[in-house]
Design an enzyme around this catalytic site. Structure first.
Site, PDB file in Angstrom:
ATOM      1  N   LYS A 147       0.812  -1.217   0.000  1.00  8.36           N
ATOM      2  CA  LYS A 147       0.000   0.000   0.000  1.00  8.36           C
ATOM      3  C   LYS A 147       0.847   1.269   0.000  1.00  8.36           C
ATOM      4  O   LYS A 147       0.498   2.262  -0.649  1.00  8.36           O
ATOM      5  CB  LYS A 147      -0.967  -0.006   1.186  1.00  8.36           C
ATOM      6  CG  LYS A 147      -0.305   0.005   2.542  1.00  8.36           C
ATOM      7  CD  LYS A 147      -1.318  -0.225   3.632  1.00  8.36           C
ATOM      8  CE  LYS A 147      -1.216  -1.466   4.422  1.00  8.36           C
ATOM      9  NZ  LYS A 147      -0.309  -2.494   4.257  1.00  8.36           N
TER      10      LYS A 147
ATOM     11  N   LYS B 207      -4.286   3.597   2.504  1.00  5.54           N
ATOM     12  CA  LYS B 207      -5.390   2.819   1.967  1.00  5.54           C
ATOM     13  C   LYS B 207      -6.523   3.727   1.479  1.00  5.54           C
ATOM     14  O   LYS B 207      -7.149   3.455   0.449  1.00  5.54           O
ATOM     15  CB  LYS B 207      -5.917   1.855   3.030  1.00  5.54           C
ATOM     16  CG  LYS B 207      -4.915   0.785   3.444  1.00  5.54           C
ATOM     17  CD  LYS B 207      -5.419  -0.007   4.639  1.00  5.54           C
ATOM     18  CE  LYS B 207      -4.420  -1.063   5.073  1.00  5.54           C
ATOM     19  NZ  LYS B 207      -4.835  -1.772   6.307  1.00  5.54           N
TER      20      LYS B 207
ATOM     21  N   GLY C 222      -3.185 -10.670   7.485  1.00 10.81           N
ATOM     22  CA  GLY C 222      -2.972 -12.081   7.787  1.00 10.81           C
ATOM     23  C   GLY C 222      -2.419 -12.839   6.596  1.00 10.81           C
ATOM     24  O   GLY C 222      -2.560 -12.424   5.447  1.00 10.81           O
TER      25      GLY C 222
END
Length: 378
Positions: free
Chosen positions: A88, A188, A285
């Site tokens: 990002k 983001k 994750g």
């Protein structure tokens, strides 16, 4: 598809495992910083071995950071290799440069995993824009801050104590600044708003206030008044400009954001015809993030080589949102006293005030009172 994988950490290992048993994806080389026995036959410490291999048609970058990731991705695009990245920071900082390189060389640049981890957020935003006009994007976009805020509401715990637990569980980095100060969310939101509004925003100019100074006392006060505090991002289309911000926000206990647990995200867009649509899931994750990386590879393999939007216009920020705030500071000044309409224990409630003005004031106030905390009231 023959893949050159840059990085073999949590996400890189997940990408390798997901691709391992497929016949349509082959990880040919892996750029590593240390010896890893599992992948020794295909490991390299020399990026040029990936760049100059004509059999490798796609570079997957999951190493993170700006440099040398930018140099590697740029070189791959110039060598006419497709690029998939979960980075990002890279996309937010070099948005126009990298999309232009991909377009000029006729290759794909995809970054679905960069926003929302395992949530198919950017791909659905892209689909919505085919038929509709998006007017707002945002929500809970960081699992670390949501884990902290959720825990502080669930059981009495101090911010330092729950931050330490988040670090022990791997939800927060040793230096958690990017998460708790809102930098990760700002990247983001920048990517999301650029795609939603065909814009190019200056990430550094988006007003941002984090949760570093929130206390368990603040949380108790919010709950007493029927509110839940969440770290929220929002970007709205305002004519030919965009209003965007990241701040702690008090939402009703009945709002969807209030019930988002642990390290989950809830990201939404609002469009003129379909209204609001929300996407819930794990924002980080190993396998959630790796799955979106591999999905991007499969989309490219199926012929989907365009970016999420083709229009990119430099866009100014607009100070167009105002609402009340909860403010706690040991050093109230005349400006704050002039807009105070109520008192909540150790804090005050303001009248409706410009969000940009309040965030500017609060960041300056931290110089006088390092414990100062604000939260918008939605």
């Amino acid at each position: 598809m023959n893949i050159g994988l840059l990085g073999f950490g949590v996400v890189g290992g997940g990408v390798y495992e997901l691709a391992e048993n497929r016949t349509d994806l082959t990880v040919c080389r892996v750029l590593v910083r240390r010896e890893i026995e599992e992948i020794a036959p295909i490991a390299t410490r020399d990026f040029n071995e990936i760049l100059n291999d004509p059999a490798i048609d796609t570079v997957v970058e999951v190493m993170g950071g700006l440099h040398p990731a930018y140099e590697y991705v740029s070189a791959a695009l110039q060598a006419k290799k497709h690029v998939v990245t979960a980075n990002k920071a890279l996309i937010a900082a070099y948005y126009t440069d990298l999309t232009a390189l991909a377009r000029e060389n006729g290759v794909a640049l995809r970054c679905t995993a960069a926003v929302g981890g395992g949530i198919p957020w950017l791909t659905n935003l892209e689909r919505c824009k085919r038929l509709d006009t998006v007017t707002e994007v945002g929500g809970i976009m960081n699992g670390t801050t949501n884990f902290i805020m959720d825990a502080m509401h669930t059981s009495p715990v101090s911010f330092p104590a729950i931050l330490k637990k988040a670090q022990e569980l791997g939800y927060a980095e040793a230096d958690p600044s990017a998460d708790i100060d809102g930098d990760d969310i700002r990247r983001k939101l920048t990517i999301s708003a650029n795609i939603a509004f065909d814009a190019v925003l200056d990430e550094e100019r988006i007003p941002t206030f984090g949760i570093r100074t929130v206390t368990d006392g603040d949380i108790a006060v919010f709950q007493h008044h029927g509110f839940v505090c969440k770290m929220l991002a929002v970007a709205q289309k305002c004519g030919d400009r965009v209003c965007a911000m990241i701040e702690p926000t008090l939402v009703s206990a009945h709002d969807p954001e209030a019930s988002v647990p642990t390290n989950y995200n809830l990201i939404s867009y609002t469009a003129e015809k379909v209204g609001r649509q929300s996407f819930f899931g794990q924002g980080a994750g190993r396998f959630p993030t790796a799955s979106n990386v591999v999905q991007d590879c499969l989309d490219i393999l199926a012929g989907h080589t365009s970016f999420y939007t083709e229009a990119m216009k430099p866009t100014e920020l607009e100070d167009a949102v105002a609402h009340p705030y909860y403010v706690r500071t040991a050093c109230p000044d005349k400006w704050l006293e002039g807009i105070t309409v109520d008192h909540w224990d150790g804090g005050v409630i303001t009248s409706s005030v410009s969000s940009y003005e309040m965030i500017r004031w609060a960041k300056a106030q931290l110089g006088k009172d390092p414990t100062c905390f604000i939260a918008g009231i939605r």
